[in-house]
Design a protein around this motif. Structure first.
Motif, PDB file in Angstrom:
ATOM      1  N   MET A 152       0.550  -1.318   0.047  1.00 39.07           N
ATOM      2  CA  MET A 152      -0.020  -0.114  -0.104  1.00 39.07           C
ATOM      3  C   MET A 152       0.810   1.675  -0.132  1.00 39.07           C
ATOM      4  O   MET A 152       1.691   1.371   0.791  1.00 39.07           O
ATOM      5  N   ASP A 153       0.899   2.542  -0.948  1.00 35.15           N
ATOM      6  CA  ASP A 153       1.149   3.282  -0.610  1.00 35.15           C
ATOM      7  C   ASP A 153       0.661   4.295   0.247  1.00 35.15           C
ATOM      8  O   ASP A 153      -0.257   4.919   0.439  1.00 35.15           O
ATOM      9  N   GLN A 154       1.813   4.572   1.404  1.00 36.90           N
ATOM     10  CA  GLN A 154       1.175   5.225   2.767  1.00 36.90           C
ATOM     11  C   GLN A 154       1.372   6.171   2.658  1.00 36.90           C
ATOM     12  O   GLN A 154       0.440   6.783   3.203  1.00 36.90           O
ATOM     13  N   LEU A 155       1.689   6.281   1.560  1.00 35.40           N
ATOM     14  CA  LEU A 155       1.862   8.567   1.460  1.00 35.40           C
ATOM     15  C   LEU A 155      -0.035   8.750   0.798  1.00 35.40           C
ATOM     16  O   LEU A 155      -0.292   9.495   1.466  1.00 35.40           O
ATOM     17  N   SER A 156      -0.111   7.779  -0.054  1.00 37.96           N
ATOM     18  CA  SER A 156      -1.466   8.132  -0.707  1.00 37.96           C
ATOM     19  C   SER A 156      -2.302   7.904   0.363  1.00 37.96           C
ATOM     20  O   SER A 156      -3.672   8.171   0.147  1.00 37.96           O
ATOM     21  N   ALA A 157      -2.337   6.817   1.169  1.00 38.42           N
ATOM     22  CA  ALA A 157      -3.148   7.070   2.332  1.00 38.42           C
ATOM     23  C   ALA A 157      -3.349   7.567   3.167  1.00 38.42           C
ATOM     24  O   ALA A 157      -4.680   8.169   3.345  1.00 38.42           O
ATOM     25  N   MET A 158      -2.190   8.112   3.887  1.00 40.82           N
ATOM     26  CA  MET A 158      -2.456   9.206   4.187  1.00 40.82           C
ATOM     27  C   MET A 158      -3.230  10.142   3.569  1.00 40.82           C
ATOM     28  O   MET A 158      -3.537  11.149   4.980  1.00 40.82           O
ATOM     29  N   GLN A 159      -2.825  11.294   2.533  1.00 41.54           N
ATOM     30  CA  GLN A 159      -3.567  12.254   2.290  1.00 41.54           C
ATOM     31  C   GLN A 159      -5.020  11.709   1.943  1.00 41.54           C
ATOM     32  O   GLN A 159      -5.925  12.825   2.176  1.00 41.54           O
ATOM     33  N   THR A 160      -5.205  10.700   1.390  1.00 40.68           N
ATOM     34  CA  THR A 160      -6.992  10.340   1.380  1.00 40.68           C
ATOM     35  C   THR A 160      -7.282  10.278   2.610  1.00 40.68           C
ATOM     36  O   THR A 160      -8.432  10.843   2.947  1.00 40.68           O
ATOM     37  N   PHE A 161      -6.517  10.399   4.018  1.00 42.55           N
ATOM     38  CA  PHE A 161      -6.781   9.788   5.218  1.00 42.55           C
ATOM     39  C   PHE A 161      -7.365  11.504   5.801  1.00 42.55           C
ATOM     40  O   PHE A 161      -8.692  11.878   6.058  1.00 42.55           O
ATOM     41  N   ARG A 162      -6.543  12.367   5.229  1.00 46.51           N
ATOM     42  CA  ARG A 162      -5.898  13.798   5.718  1.00 46.51           C
ATOM     43  C   ARG A 162      -7.985  14.720   4.616  1.00 46.51           C
ATOM     44  O   ARG A 162      -8.444  14.727   5.500  1.00 46.51           O
ATOM     45  N   ARG A 163      -7.835  14.300   3.561  1.00 47.59           N
ATOM     46  CA  ARG A 163      -8.693  14.391   2.619  1.00 47.59           C
ATOM     47  C   ARG A 163     -10.518  13.925   3.547  1.00 47.59           C
ATOM     48  O   ARG A 163     -11.660  15.307   3.436  1.00 47.59           O
TER      49      ARG A 163
END
Length: 301
Positions: A1-12
């Motif tokens: 999993m792309d953790q940076l992308s997941a962090m961006q999703t969570f923040r959004r």
């Protein structure tokens, strides 16, 4: 999993308050974002969000993770911008939102000069009198003239005071007489802005601090300040406007002040934008320009 992308999703998801809104902004399905957050929770070994059919709420661990997400993502953005030669000068698309009257009467005075100074910058202008959600609609800066800003995570930079005036056309006052006291206003129709909570109610104060509240009869109400301005110039009644809306009409005599010595509560011009530790050059350049422009009185007699 792309953790940076997941962090961006969570923040959004947290910023917008729902998976549905975040999915629309990201241009993907609700299911994709939900799966990303679930995988992130599985990887971290803790629940980040409490989900119900009506709302999302961060857990204690979710709130802690969100704070770190914001710091990490903004540091990544700052690094990317600083390393990108393309971003050393204002470039790309600046998404700007303003009220319709402000857009029609003010932007022509200074926006062409700003654009000419930044050849690599394009402006996407949204003129509307409705409330704009800057995060959901991806607006970079909103210029608002208001007497109240709701509490939010947005940054509000004060640019100028906006005097509010009571005015009428000379032809109207010749036909119906000029009021000389707040009480006499009750005998005159008010052209009211319908988006206000109480469009027919005025709060006035004199230099000694005495205050009066006046309820004026309705002749015309409209959701457009420019339509009310035209009606006032046409002699339909008395109206209240920010000075920038009627400055030219006062100068050439199409409108005149009513009830000298009594004042309406002033408002303020703000530049409102999402909070960030590192402002994109296009946003920083715009904020610096409008602050310098409105540092000098623009609507004096």
């Amino acid at each position: 999993m792309d953790q940076l992308s997941a962090m961006q999703t969570f923040r959004r998801v947290v910023d917008l308050g729902s998976f549905s809104a975040a999915a629309v902004q990201a241009g993907v399905s609700h299911t994709v974002l939900s799966r990303q957050v679930k995988n992130l929770e599985r990887q971290l070994g803790t629940q980040l969000l409490n989900r119900t059919t009506r709302r999302l709420q961060m857990t204690e661990a979710g709130a802690l993770f969100y704070r770190h997400c914001v710091q990490i993502l903004e540091q990544m953005q700052a690094m990317t911008l600083e390393l990108s030669e393309h971003q050393q000068q204002p470039s790309g698309t600046l998404r700007l939102s303003v009220a319709t009257a402000f857009g029609e009467l003010e932007l022509g005075r200074w926006l062409p000069d700003f654009v000419e100074r930044h050849e690599r910058l394009q402006i996407e202008l949204n003129c509307t009198d409705r409330f704009v959600d800057l995060l959901e609609e991806e607006i970079d800066v909103c210029l608002r003239v208001t007497d109240h800003l709701p509490d939010s995570s947005l940054v509000a930079r004060r640019l100028a005071a906006s005097e509010v005036l009571l005015v009428a056309a000379p032809s109207y006052l010749e036909r119906h007489g000029r009021p000389t006291s707040p009480e006499q206003l009750a005998n005159h129709p008010l052209l009211g802005y319908s988006r206000l909570t109480h469009p027919q109610r005025l709060q006035l104060s004199d230099p000694q601090g005495e205050q009066r509240e006046v309820l004026m009869p309705r002749r015309l109400s409209a959701n457009s300040p420019m339509a009310l301005r035209a009606a006032a110039i046409g002699g339909l009644g008395i109206a209240s406007f920010d000075r920038f809306i009627v400055h030219d009409a006062l100068r050439d005599g199409r409108l005149v002040p009513v009830l000298d010595g009594w004042q309406l509560p002033a408002r303020t011009l703000y530049a409102v934008y999402p909070q960030s530790r590192y402002l994109a050059p296009k946003v920083r350049a715009f904020l610096d320009y409008v602050q310098a422009y409105y540092a000098h009185a623009r609507w004096a007699d």
